[in-house]
Scaffold this active site. Structure first.
Site, PDB file in Angstrom:
ATOM      1  N   SER A 166      41.079  40.288  36.177  1.00  0.00           N
ATOM      2  CA  SER A 166      41.782  41.039  37.211  1.00  0.00           C
ATOM      3  C   SER A 166      43.367  40.486  37.263  1.00  0.00           C
ATOM      4  CB  SER A 166      41.138  40.661  38.454  1.00  0.00           C
ATOM      5  OG  SER A 166      41.718  41.379  39.572  1.00  0.00           O
ATOM      6  N   ASP A 211      34.235  49.833  38.973  1.00  0.00           N
ATOM      7  CA  ASP A 211      35.264  48.865  39.428  1.00  0.00           C
ATOM      8  C   ASP A 211      35.958  49.602  40.786  1.00  0.00           C
ATOM      9  OD1 ASP A 211      37.276  47.252  40.199  1.00  0.00           O
ATOM     10  OD2 ASP A 211      37.045  46.495  38.056  1.00  0.00           O
ATOM     11  N   HIS A 252      33.594  44.946  39.482  1.00  0.00           N
ATOM     12  CA  HIS A 252      34.813  44.056  39.222  1.00  0.00           C
ATOM     13  C   HIS A 252      34.110  42.586  39.453  1.00  0.00           C
ATOM     14  CE1 HIS A 252      39.213  43.395  39.158  1.00  0.00           C
ATOM     15  NE2 HIS A 252      38.963  42.437  40.056  1.00  0.00           N
TER      16      HIS A 252
END
Length: 277
Positions: free
Chosen positions: A146, A222, A255
């Site tokens: 991320s 995600d 995620h």
């Protein structure tokens, strides 16, 4: 420098250290996994992991299952904190700015500039510390998740020749074009958007002097994919610049660290192939 944790793991040792960072002007923590070869004094390549928003050095070492892979490939693994910390360090009540959200840039704006120099920390000060205090070679790889995926790719692109491999999970590929990045870059670098391009993977790919192959894994479930990650921008940039990219999309994955743990073995193999002679 003080060791504050140590745990036997897969024939090696997981440690956490605390030190005074001259770059950040505060006490910092980083995790280090030492495989059995390193414990025996044999120099080993180093893989750097950069974590995402709200994380510390603990998330990766407690959730990803990285120690087994590091032991198999005999890699030292370093996981620093995601930002400077402490009462004297500027903060913001939001989760996506300030402590826990350093974005791996060198801030130029008040009140962030005195401490928020995470790029210099992860690319210069921390490797210098690791290579002087542990049995580490100068063979380095870098990966992250991320915000940390953004950090890994930007760091490798900004320092050609310093890393032999790079990869990312669910990265923020174009921070200048998404809300998370726009908020952080405005605060840390100011309103002049031209200064943001030096911290944007999609922008850097166009003129990259080095063509390190990128391995990127992305979960198709995600929740941040469409608004914050925009992987299609990276794919288009790499196609245009003919930059080598392996982008793998995985139906059903989100995620979280469940996603990271599911495919981390492939990333360790990717890095080990580049880091080992």
């Amino acid at each position: 420098m003080e060791r504050i944790e140590h745990h036997a793991s897969f024939g090696g040792r997981q440690e956490v250290w605390q030190h005074a960072s001259a770059t950040l002007g505060c006490e910092m923590r980083f995790a280090v996994y030492l495989p059995s070869a390193a414990l025996a004094g044999q120099p080993c390549p180093v893989l750097y992991w950069l974590s995402g928003l709200t994380c510390t050095e603990q998330n990766f070492i407690t959730k990803a299952g990285a120690q087994e892979h590091a032991a198999r490939h005999q890699l030292i693994v370093i996981a620093p904190d995601t930002s400077p910390r402490g009462e004297a360090v500027t903060n913001d009540p939001a989760y996506d700015l300030g402590q826990g959200a350093g974005f791996y840039v060198n801030a130029t704006q008040t009140p962030w500039a005195p401490h928020f120099r995470m790029q210099d920390y992860v690319a210069e000060e921390l490797p210098g510390l690791i290579e002087s205090r542990f049995p580490a070679t100068d063979a380095r790889g870098i990966l992250g998740h991320s915000m940390g995926g953004h950090g890994a790719m930007v760091t490798a692109l900004r320092h050609p020749g310093r890393y032999r491999s790079v990869s990312a999970f669910s990265p923020i590929v174009a921070p200048s074009q998404v809300p998370w990045g726009q908020k952080a870059l405005t605060a840390y670098l100011g309103e002049d958007r031209s200064s943001w391009q030096a911290w944007d993977t999609v922008a850097l790919i166009a003129n990259a002097p080095e063509r390190l192959p990128l391995l990127v894994d992305q979960g198709e479930d995600d929740e941040f994919l469409a608004t914050q990650l925009r992987l299609e921008l990276l794919e288009a940039a790499c196609q245009h610049a003919r930059h080598p990219l392996t982008l793998r999309r995985h139906p059903g994955y989100d995620h979280s660290y469940y996603f990271i743990a599911s495919f981390l073995a492939d990333h360790f193999s990717h890095h080990a192939n580049a880091l080992r002679p």
